[in-house]
Scaffold this motif. Structure first.
Motif, PDB file in Angstrom:
ATOM      1  N   LEU A   1      21.937  -0.091  23.195  1.00 52.16           N
ATOM      2  CA  LEU A   1      21.938   0.231  24.600  1.00 52.16           C
ATOM      3  C   LEU A   1      23.173   0.999  24.941  1.00 52.16           C
ATOM      4  N   PRO A   2      23.007   2.549  24.668  1.00 52.12           N
ATOM      5  CA  PRO A   2      24.046   3.166  25.079  1.00 52.12           C
ATOM      6  C   PRO A   2      24.441   3.384  26.450  1.00 52.12           C
ATOM      7  N   ALA A   3      25.593   3.454  26.947  1.00 50.09           N
ATOM      8  CA  ALA A   3      25.768   3.852  28.310  1.00 50.09           C
ATOM      9  C   ALA A   3      25.486   5.116  28.759  1.00 50.09           C
ATOM     10  N   VAL A   4      25.156   5.460  29.897  1.00 51.11           N
ATOM     11  CA  VAL A   4      24.613   6.691  30.550  1.00 51.11           C
ATOM     12  C   VAL A   4      25.232   7.135  31.630  1.00 51.11           C
ATOM     13  N   SER A   5      25.532   8.483  31.527  1.00 49.34           N
ATOM     14  CA  SER A   5      26.010   9.180  32.552  1.00 49.34           C
ATOM     15  C   SER A   5      25.011  10.098  33.195  1.00 49.34           C
ATOM     16  N   TYR A   6      24.646   9.925  34.440  1.00 42.33           N
ATOM     17  CA  TYR A   6      23.752  10.899  35.319  1.00 42.33           C
ATOM     18  C   TYR A   6      24.381  11.877  36.106  1.00 42.33           C
TER      19      TYR A   6
END
Length: 346
Positions: free
Chosen positions: A9-14
């Motif tokens: 579950l990689p962290a995500v930057s929008y």
């Protein structure tokens, strides 16, 4: 390009460039916050010098949720804003979003699954244009039809496969770092140009039709014309820079404009008696005649129309798209990009 395996579950930057988006920004951010993805998320908004309530809305969103962060984009342009947002972001997966777009709830989850499954550097899905009024709905029909925008796989429901480019994009940060991010000198067509560099560096760009994005296009034909003239101009800049790497479809609208110009000149000369009717010179009218027939055929075939008004608006949309893009392309191929920018949202 060798990419390390992603965690489960990689962290995500929008990242989202924003300019004069008071009517769309809050909904766009809400669709991000409502993603069904269980990993950590952040949103970085790159704020250009808006003239409406956009900054006020962005500040309220950031105050209400710590996952929303703001950076200034004094240069206004989209590639510069994206680079600023990416630089301010922290996570290993970077998702480009647009203030005129709304993500389906499963967009992030499915996109990250495809990133890991395919070992891709970038994954994109399907852009489905929508409209609220009669004109915007007609423009959306043009976007959704191969008779209008055509081209990339992300304008239709094709099969999952390697792609030339991607709409928006779910990126591995390592891929963005490897190619230096967006080119701030390319003011339109920046996605295609970035994906070309990713592919040349050995990265895989993947089309995943399970990913859906609702896109709200321009709401007037005047704004559409300004947008498409700028897009055509900068596509020509890409042709000048990359030559044969560009697909043939980039040349079609410019060739159309030249053909219609020849028909117009021929018609004037025939009417004035400079050229004789019935001679071979009458063939100069062929490009215009064929184009009118093509527009009529396309207008009949495009779905989701009701009544004569919808058909007329569809035809007007197609002509605006083709001629604005083609005129811009001819401008760009002869003079370069210069100071041409998309002023439809300024």
């Amino acid at each position: 390009m060798i990419l390390p395996p992603l965690p489960e579950l990689p962290a995500v930057s929008y990242v989202m460039p924003v300019l004069n988006e008071e009517g769309y920004l809050e909904t766009a951010v809400r669709t991000i916050l409502d993603q069904d993805y269980a990993g950590e998320k952040e949103i970085v908004l790159a704020l250009g010098p808006s003239r409406d309530r956009t900054d006020e809305i962005a500040a309220a969103l950031a105050a209400a949720d710590a996952r929303v962060r703001l950076v200034e984009n004094p240069q206004t342009h989209i590639p510069a804003g994206l680079n600023l947002a990416i630089a301010a972001s922290r996570h290993p997966v970077v998702v480009r979003v647009d203030a005129h777009s709304e993500l389906t709830p499963d967009y992030t989850r499915r996109g990250i699954e495809a990133l890991g499954r395919e070992g891709a550097a970038n994954v994109g899905g399907v852009m489905r244009a929508a409209g609220r009024g009669a004109v915007q709905r007609a423009i959306a029909r043009g976007y959704n039809s191969p008779f209008g925008l055509g081209g990339g796989a992300y304008h239709g429901d094709g099969s999952a496969a390697p792609a030339e480019s991607a709409y928006l994009g779910i990126f591995r940060r390592e891929a963005l770092d490897a190619v230096g991010g967006y080119d701030p000198a390319i003011l339109r067509g920046e996605d295609w140009e970035l994906n070309l560099r990713i592919r040349r560096a050995g990265g895989l760009v993947w089309f995943e039709p399970a990913l859906g994005v609702t896109y709200w296009p321009r709401a007037s034909l005047g704004d559409l014309a300004r947008q498409f003239f700028a897009t055509g101009t900068w596509r020509a800049v890409l042709v000048r820079r990359y030559g044969r790497a560009n697909p043939w479809r980039f040349f079609a609208p410019g060739a159309l404009v030249l053909g219609l110009a020849a028909s117009l000149v021929g018609l004037v000369l025939l009417v004035c008696g400079v050229l004789p009717w019935g001679s071979a010179w009458s063939l100069l009218l062929a490009p215009a005649a064929l184009y009118l027939l093509g527009i009529a055929y396309a207008t009949i075939r495009i779905p989701d129309q009701r009544g004569l008004r919808d058909h007329l608006l569809t035809a007007a949309t197609l002509v605006t798209m083709h001629l604005s893009w083609g005129s811009g392309f001819l401008r760009g191929i002869t003079l370069g990009g210069g100071r041409v920018v998309d002023r439809s949202r300024v």
